[in-house]
Design a protein around this motif. Structure first.
Motif, PDB file in Angstrom:
ATOM      1  N   GLY B  60       0.878  -1.157   0.000  1.00  0.00           N
ATOM      2  CA  GLY B  60       0.000   0.000   0.000  1.00  0.00           C
ATOM      3  C   GLY B  60       0.912   1.201   0.000  1.00  0.00           C
ATOM      4  N   ASP B 103      -6.554   0.087   4.345  1.00  0.00           N
ATOM      5  CA  ASP B 103      -7.857  -0.578   4.394  1.00  0.00           C
ATOM      6  C   ASP B 103      -7.968  -1.701   3.377  1.00  0.00           C
ATOM      7  OD1 ASP B 103      -9.045   1.344   2.015  1.00  0.00           O
ATOM      8  OD2 ASP B 103      -7.993   2.479   3.548  1.00  0.00           O
ATOM      9  N   GLY B 104      -7.321  -1.554   2.221  1.00  0.00           N
ATOM     10  CA  GLY B 104      -7.333  -2.652   1.266  1.00  0.00           C
ATOM     11  C   GLY B 104      -6.553  -3.826   1.823  1.00  0.00           C
ATOM     12  N   ASN B 130      -7.348   3.945   7.606  1.00  0.00           N
ATOM     13  CA  ASN B 130      -8.566   3.823   6.811  1.00  0.00           C
ATOM     14  C   ASN B 130      -8.822   5.127   6.052  1.00  0.00           C
ATOM     15  OD1 ASN B 130     -11.062   3.452   5.726  1.00  0.00           O
ATOM     16  ND2 ASN B 130     -12.169   3.357   7.681  1.00  0.00           N
ATOM     17  N   TYR B 134      -7.990   2.782  -2.289  1.00  0.00           N
ATOM     18  CA  TYR B 134      -6.678   2.202  -2.558  1.00  0.00           C
ATOM     19  C   TYR B 134      -5.786   3.337  -3.052  1.00  0.00           C
ATOM     20  CZ  TYR B 134      -8.515  -2.592  -2.294  1.00  0.00           C
ATOM     21  OH  TYR B 134      -9.059  -3.770  -1.872  1.00  0.00           O
ATOM     22  N   ALA B 142     -12.203   0.703  -2.103  1.00  0.00           N
ATOM     23  CA  ALA B 142     -11.770  -0.141  -0.978  1.00  0.00           C
ATOM     24  C   ALA B 142     -13.006  -0.701  -0.302  1.00  0.00           C
ATOM     25  CB  ALA B 142     -10.962   0.710   0.009  1.00  0.00           C
ATOM     26  N   THR B 145     -14.747   2.126   1.322  1.00  0.00           N
ATOM     27  CA  THR B 145     -15.252   3.255   0.521  1.00  0.00           C
ATOM     28  C   THR B 145     -16.713   3.516   0.908  1.00  0.00           C
ATOM     29  OG1 THR B 145     -13.747   2.764  -1.294  1.00  0.00           O
ATOM     30  CG2 THR B 145     -15.753   3.982  -1.865  1.00  0.00           C
TER      31      THR B 145
END
Ligand code: TPP
Ligand code: SF4
Ligand code: MG
Lengths: 359, 253
Positions: B60, B103-104, B130, B134, B142, B145
């Motif tokens: 990420g 978060d992903g 969070n 992405y 994500a 979202t």
């Protein structure tokens, strides 16, 4: 002190792991290898040697736990069978890329898909040709007895740390499940944290006074730098190929026909050799013990003298490709195999060799 | 005061903590990642545990976290940080071990590793950024979202009938018996940042004291992914993210 015991191949792996000072095992149940985790849980080595044993939530988690533990310079392993090993491929690629030592035991079953729980050697390609993404190699040992299940567990750790590379013990349902006499390896104490820091200065143990941070990663976004890393890995693999080829010859000296077979299949073919010789056909068996590095040079030498080579495998013909590469057209190379969990009888192989090679 | 006087060390009221390296951060200006890194570095220093802390970086935007905080790090595969942390902590029980995940990473591809590490009560801290998107791969949807929020893979806004609902994963983690501390914080104001720092400290102390798993969710901005200025992004976060992800402790045992 010699200790000879009767046990299953899977149990021998567990016993050998504890004895050779393994720090951690992480695994997920799957037939035909669940006895490895079950034996470890029953032996409770955390009470004796301090070894950590954990049932993970998946093989994906297992191999990534192995990655984390190996990154700390610990002697860690996992085991599984074919579908689970497929799930581990991303992790294995990371471990190879980050140059970490670890041992993975694959007690292979038949595929594709959920396939069968019966023995198979159909994961040969996946193991020796990569499996995960990127150019990397797994040093691969192929035990053919319960004794070798124990011995190869110990040897696998030695090679893993020698080359900082993952080592696969490629077994199958026969070797994992059958019971034989085994002489267990001697007890070696686990390394202390201080010894780990001293022996493996690259390990992420926490800095503990070390001037520079340690980072375990396989990431390099600069192409020129990444190519250097790729080249360094390839140099290492050339070293492995030079130093670590292992094989066993069985009546090869005067052989006119050569059988190549590994693991359980080689055990069956030993009998085939005896039957052929009783019929006056001088056959020999070459059993690769390391599948990577492959005994290419040895096979090339034999190819000059024999009338033909038969590769016998529990798959649709995988190792035979490496045999053909080694032979390079010098002598005929044929294949005989059974699939789906079926195993050939020694007689069947006799017939196959005669019909395919003895003209 | 002249400029020369202002920049004298004795007049400095804010500075880089020594554990942060000299490497310039690659984060977009206004991004929450940099602030959270600084807080983690400060807490590690204040707790005097830099020598025995191991961080696990995600895949990420924070993949290069190891370039910025001068401790030992492992860089995990996407989503697998809690599995690495599990082994690192179990094999080195005296160490302080934390993961740092988006978060992903934490709530999509790594959901199983996250839940099971928390459920086993691994003695690790999980720092969870969070930002509802992405960031690294260019602003795709994500699991977190928001409904109606536009991303590269839901260009007309997240349609819950098709894409499901924003995943409140910290609420899920809070009901697990293995977690000892689950909190949701932010770093958009000085006061919020101070609260986040306290939360980070508590989480790292819990790791050292083997109290179970701590999860510190930091509701964050991704101004690049959201296609806003940093200021707009903070405002949008307060107005839209906080109602869906209310700040405060979800569990403190
Ligand atoms: C197995 C795998 N799948 C996909 C990717 C591509 N990928 C890299 S980062 C990422 C998403 C990161 O988003 P998030 O975890 O929210 O972190 P952020 O960048 O927003 O901080 C994806 C899908 C990958 N590296 N590995
Ligand atoms: S893309 Fe988003 S999450 Fe990534 S650095 Fe930029 S603002 Fe931060
Ligand atoms: Mg994100």
């Amino acid at each position: 002190m010699e200790e000879i015991k009767l046990m299953k191949g899977n149990e021998a792996v567990a016993e050998a792991a504890i004895r050779c000072g393994c720090d951690g095992y992480f695994g997920y149940p799957i037939t035909p290898q669940s006895e490895i985790l079950e034996t470890l849980m029953a032996l409770e080595p955390w009470k004796t040697t301090g070894m950590v044993v954990l049932q993970a939530e998946s093989e994906t988690a297992s191999i990534n736990m192995v990655y984390g533990g190996a990154g700390c310079g610990k002697k860690v392993m996992t085991s599984s069978s074919s579908p689970g090993i497929s799930l581990m491929q991303e992790g294995l690629s990371y471990i190879a890329g980050a140059e970490l030592p670890c041992v993975v035991v694959n007690v292979t079953r038949g595929g594709p898909g959920l396939g069968t729980i019966q023995p198979s050697q159909a994961d040969y390609f996946q193991t020796v040709k990569g499996g995960g993404h990127g150019d990397y190699k797994l040093i691969t040992l192929a035990p053919a007895s319960v004794q070798e299940m124990a011995d190869h567990t110990v040897l696998a750790f030695d090679l893993a740390f020698k080359y900082r590379n993952p080592v696969m013990v490629l077994s199958d349902g026969i070797i994992g499940q059958m019971m034989e006499k085994v002489q267990l390896p001697p007890h070696q104490p686990r390394l202390t944290d201080e010894q780990v820091r001293e022996k493996y200065p690259w390990a992420t143990t926490g800095k503990h006074g070390r001037a520079k941070q340690n980072v375990i990663t396989s990431l390099e976004l600069r192409s020129e730098e990444m190519e250097k890393i790729n080249n360094r890995l390839q140099d290492k693999y050339r070293q492995v190929e030079q130093n670590e080829v292992r094989f066993e010859e069985y009546f090869c000296d005067d052989a006119e026909y050569l059988i190549t077979a590994f693991g359980s299949c080689a055990r069956i073919c030993q009998k085939t050799i005896e039957l052929l010789r009783a019929e006056g056909i001088n056959a020999g068996l070459l059993r690769p013990i390391t599948l990577y590095p492959f005994p290419t040079e040895t096979i090339a030498q034999f190819a000059k003298h024999v009338k033909g080579i038969l590769s016998v495998e529990l798959n649709a013909g995988q190792m035979v490709e490496d045999v053909r590469l080694a032979v390079n057209g010098v002598t005929p190379v044929e294949f005989y195999g059974r699939q789906g969990g079926m195993t050939p009888t020694p007689d069947e192989v006799v017939k196959a060799l005669k019909s395919k090679l003895v003209k | 005061m002249t400029l020369e006087e202002i920049i004298k060390p004795e007049n400095r009221i804010y500075g880089k903590t020594p554990l942060l390296t000299e490497t310039p951060m690659h984060y977009c200006p206004g991004c929450s990642h940099g602030v959270v890194h600084k807080l983690i570095a400060e807490v590690i220093e204040e707790m005097n545990i830099a020598e025995k802390t191991v961080g696990i970086a995600p895949v990420g935007c924070a993949v290069f976290a190891y370039n910025y905080i001068d401790i030992d790090w492992q860089e995990a595969a996407h989503g697998r940080a809690p599995a690495l942390a599990t082994a690192v902590k179990r094999l080195n029980p005296d160490n302080c071990v934390f993961t740092y995940q988006g978060d992903g990473d934490l709530a999509a591809i790594g959901t199983a590793e996250t839940i099971h590490a928390c459920n086993r009560g691994e003695n690790i801290a999980i720092f969870f950024i969070n930002n509802g998107i992405y960031g690294m791969t260019g602003g795709q949807m994500a699991p977190t979202t928001l409904e109606g929020m536009k991303t590269a893979t839901c260009p007309n806004g997240r349609d819950v009938s098709m894409e499901g609902y924003p995943l409140k994963i910290s609420d899920m983690l809070a009901i697990l018996d293995g977690t000892c501390y689950v909190t949701r914080q932010a770093v958009h104001t000085a006061a919020a940042t101070a609260r986040t720092k306290k939360a980070i400290r508590k989480a790292l102390e819990n790791s050292m004291n083997s109290k179970g798993t701590s999860v510190v969710e930091i509701v964050s901005t991704c101004n690049s992914g959201w296609k806003m200025t940093p200021h707009q992004a903070n405002k949008w976060m307060v107005e839209n993210m906080f109602p869906a992800y209310p700040l405060g402790d979800l569990k403190d045992r």
